[in-house]
Design an enzyme around this catalytic site. Structure first.
Site: not given
Lengths: 600, 600
Positions: A296, A435-437, A442
């Site tokens: 992240r 992406y990556e949450g 978040q």
């Protein structure tokens, strides 16, 4: 105009705000003196400027070839990748025992910003490999490590992360891919989507890390295991041998990052793809979570890198393009002299710089959490990292979308034409918020796991640091710095963070959905308040340089201007977001999904 | 999921907030009773849903053909255009004497929102033709009108606007195209860029309106004349005859609106393009300015239309996609039940609705300024129009970019894939903040021409209306409406607008650059405060319906929720923007262009 690695900014932040000289006191970092680090970054900057940036726009235009399951990269990309491998830039933070430089995370973070800023589509390949390396280095047994790690660290082989399935996106509990034990390995089957660099022609082998379920695994998140599934099975000499039962079925046609292949991967369509378990069964998701902070952070850096590149492009255009008259100036004047264009550029730069300082401080804390001699200090830094990562990820990437949008705006009609190149940033930046949450994920992570779970402990620590910054300002009185404004704003930043935390702690008792409804407002409060804090520290440091007549006075005054710009143009919205958190969360709860979904 | 014309919303706004029944009392509008208008909009909605919307995504994917100076439209577009012409939708507000329906601007505004919402790339063709019709109807002599207007109103021929040249974008004083008198006409030469629908295959002839300079014209903006330059010179029967000396040199490859040809036009490469003067010499820019209110209103409607379509797409997806658990709910739940997704959708819808009400009120004032019996009332409405147009243009379009970005966000990774279709809104929406004057240009127009020039007169009038809304609320006490919140917010909206106006009047005395540096903040204050006012009126009207048990209670409660959503989630930022205006404008003035432009 092409990309210029912002080394002057980065070196200033490292030295003045990240205690660079203290870094080499940490265990294992003895060689990384400030001089060495500056030299490394100088080289990284050249690589970004000269090798990666020139391929960025062309890669966007060319896009990818896809035929018979094979992805062809754009012209010149394989050669650039070979240069990256040769120069040792593929995974510079990896441990020397596997062939890495063992760079501090702080320094690697700077390099990742530069490379992503120059060419986000390209840098995704090393980034995913770095993530896979980290997972294998932390959890795989030595036999697996021996086969894979050295080649992945050098970049001879690339790595990928296979998490998402059509029904399992943000909610990985729904993963259905299967792993059936057989002999010394497992047979993997299932479909994975959105696999970045799942297939390409820059390397001899691709090492897929795949989440799948064992036959007897419990349902949900606690029944997911992690496997290594190579494209080609290494032979006795460790060279790519027989092709594994996996293939790239298709690549996505995306809004941006056109040169980064986003693959749908089919595992085990025939006899089953051969995979090897990483670590223990059913702990795959836990391992992934352990990788998450670095992943992240890296996506946050992509946001910062793209924002910097977009800003530079806009500032250059604005200094060349002449339209209209300015007060007391020539006509037509370069549009950079028009107040509204200056405003856009100043706010863009200030936001980028604030996010950068925060990201580098988070990176420093990752190093400190790992290597500080004192256990309490390590624990404190780990709490700091955990708190800051969702903010760095969400805030930097949303900032990047906004900055890229403004960069198009500065170009006027020319910005809307793809040949100009600036529209690419607007398209590319958007993926970083997803992406990556996603940003929403978040925000929920920040509120649920990082604020409420420890009852505000990590928050109270950072609030102390912000107040310390404010109080340190009290003793300074340099002419160029409006000390009162800075001190007042720093205390306000601390107050805002404190108040949002207090509200959340009370609200969760009333209704468990309230903190979730408030999450984005809290994220905004944190993003703006922490950026303000970082920029205030930066302005204070600049003012000290100014006071002693050190270096380029215009550069130091510019740091101070950027802090003021942020405080006046962005920071006031933090107060508004606090208001939204307090009142707006109830109105969210009251919204009827049925009405929202109803067609007119 | 495709587009659904939001007729329920629009009919409510027309009837409850735009005094629809009073419209037919205006001179020339006797036929336009509420029933007639509702019937017209129902048909327009069907056309938008059934003919235009289905072509939107395919047009984006197919894009345009270009060969030998000819543009080929995507599959099905020519047929849809023919349907448009046959149904009489090309220029419904044009005067009946030229074959139009003579619709009130208010009603045409609704139709333009629907058509743009369904397919902005398509609707640009009629929009540009409508602009050209308006110019010819107002300024051309009857002989010119006789040749062109009827065919343009029907849509048999299309019209374009040729203003921009490479060196003359926002700054039209730099126009260099030439017009040399010869016999009864002029020979036009020069290059024009960014000409929307400058060339295409849906019509028999294209009527270009071109800005150019006569040989003896003064420099700057006072030496520009307007010419009609047809693609084919009409023959004695008025049919397209000999080809004129003009051609489309190239079309742009753009970020969005892929199916709308953006042409570079070359005039007079050979003997000179034959053109006819519109109105008097050297008054071309003045004529263009007179068209500007309608043109900018229409671009604002594009923003609203795209935002509505993006919202609908996101709301539909969110009700179908299941991920994760919600408090007290099933798992996996439709993501529309997650608080953060509800928040996004609620704020998207509230912003869209606020902008729509404001745009329709501006449209009503255009009709009133033209046709109200009392001269003072006409003048007051003209001031209102002039004040609101830049706000409708800038606020609605920036809102559209934000809403489209959120719509992608609701889709997560699927949103980034072009096949999903939602990314198109993110790309398409961005043009609306640029053409017909960028957001920055609108902000300067608002501050300079609309607030300072009349010393705040138009502002004080709208402030009175906002306070009247607030005071009217005092007398209502329906259960569903938080009357105190609404009244307080309406007064706050009035206060904010008043304070920004007062500050501007004082600031211009200090430094002429200050209002320009503050312009965007003032625009934001106006956009948010006026939207809040509109939504408060809407909530009050809904609450009256609720009180009498009229119609669908859920729909009325939804109106109230949206107003609350806006007041809590967007409106607090208006106060922040006022702070920025007061303090941030000085920091903009202090920014050094040289530092901003300097590469690191």
């Amino acid at each position: 105009m092409t990309y210029h690695a912002p080394l002057r900014e980065i070196n200033f932040i490292l030295e003045d705000l990240c205690n660079l000289s203290g870094l080499s006191a940490l265990d294992g970092f003895e060689d990384f003196t400030p001089e060495t680090i500056e030299a490394i970054l100088l080289e990284a900057g050249k690589f970004a400027n000269d090798v990666l940036a020139p391929l960025n726009h062309q890669g966007d235009v060319d896009g990818l070839g896809f035929k018979d399951g094979k992805v062809t990269m754009p012209r010149g990309w394989k050669e650039a990748y070979t240069s990256l491998v040769e120069a040792g830039w593929n995974s510079p933070a990896a441990e020397p025992e596997f062939g890495g430089m063992g760079l501090p995370v702080l320094v690697n973070t700077c390099i990742q910003e530069l490379f992503n800023g120059a060419n986000i589509s390209f840098q995704l390949c090393p980034l995913l490999t770095q993530g896979a390396i980290e997972a294998l280095a932390a959890y795989a047994d030595p036999a697996l490590q021996a086969v894979y790690l050295e080649k992945m660290v050098s970049g001879e082989w690339a790595g990928t992360m296979n998490l998402t399935e059509p029904q399992a996106g943000s909610d990985l509990s729904q993963v259905r891919s299967k792993a059936v034990p057989k002999d010394d390995h497992y047979l993997i089957s299932g479909q994975k989507i959105f696999i970045t660099y799942g297939e390409h022609d820059m390397v001899d082998n691709i090492v897929h890390l795949v989440l799948a379920r064992l036959p007897d695994a419990p349902e949900g998140t606690k029944g997911i295991s992690l496997f290594v599934v190579p494209k080609f099975l290494p032979d006795a000499e460790g060279q790519p041998g027989v092709a594994n039962d996996l293939r790239c079925v298709s690549i996505e046609h995306k809004l941006g990052i056109h040169a980064s292949p986003t693959c749908t991967m089919a595992y085990g369509d025939n006899e089953g793809a051969i995979g090897y378990l990483v670590g223990e069964p059913n702990r795959g998701l836990q391992y992934m979570f352990a990788m998450m902070n670095n992943a992240r952070l890296n996506v946050g850096l992509q946001g910062i890198g793209v924002a910097e590149h977009a800003f530079q492009t806009a500032a250059y255009y604005a200094s060349e393009r002449k339209q209209g008259a300015v007060t007391n100036g020539t006509s037509p004047a370069p549009i950079i002299q028009h107040p509204d264009v200056k405003r856009m550029l100043g706010v863009m730069k200030a936001q980028t710089e604030g996010a950068r300082i925060l990201a580098l401080r988070a990176a420093l804390s990752i190093d400190m959490a790992e290597r500080a001699p004192d256990a309490d200090i390590r624990a404190r830094h780990q709490r700091r990292v955990d708190l800051l990562i969702p903010v760095v990820k969400a805030w930097s990437t949303e900032m990047a979308v906004s900055v890229a949008s403004q960069a198009v705006q500065v170009h006027g009609g020319m910005g809307y034409v793809e040949e100009t190149g600036v529209a690419q940033f607007y398209r590319d930046a958007k993926i970083t918020t997803i992406y990556e949450g996603t940003t929403g994920i978040q925000a929920m992570d920040l509120v649920g796991r990082k604020i409420l779970r420890d009852q505000g402990l990590a928050v109270s620590e950072i609030v102390s640091d912000i107040r310390a910054s404010a109080n340190a300002l009290a003793d300074e009185g340099e002419g160029a710095l409006d000390v009162n404004l800075m001190r007042r704003s720093a205390h306000e930043a601390a107050d805002l963070i404190e108040k949002s935390c207090e509200w959340l702690l009370a609200a969760q008792v009333t209704d468990a959905a309230l903190p979730l409804a408030a999450a984005q407002s809290v994220m905004d409060v944190f993003g703006m308040s922490l950026s303000a804090w970082c920029l205030i520290d930066s302005a204070a440091a600049a003012s000290r340089h100014l006071a002693v007549g050190d270096g380029d006075a215009a550069f130091w005054r510019y740091r101070i201007s950027l802090a003021e710009c942020f405080i006046h143009h962005i920071f006031p919205m933090a107060q508004a977001r606090l208001t939204t958190m307090r009142n707006g969360s109830y109105s969210v709860i009251g919204l009827e999904p049925d009405m929202l979904a109803q067609a007119s």
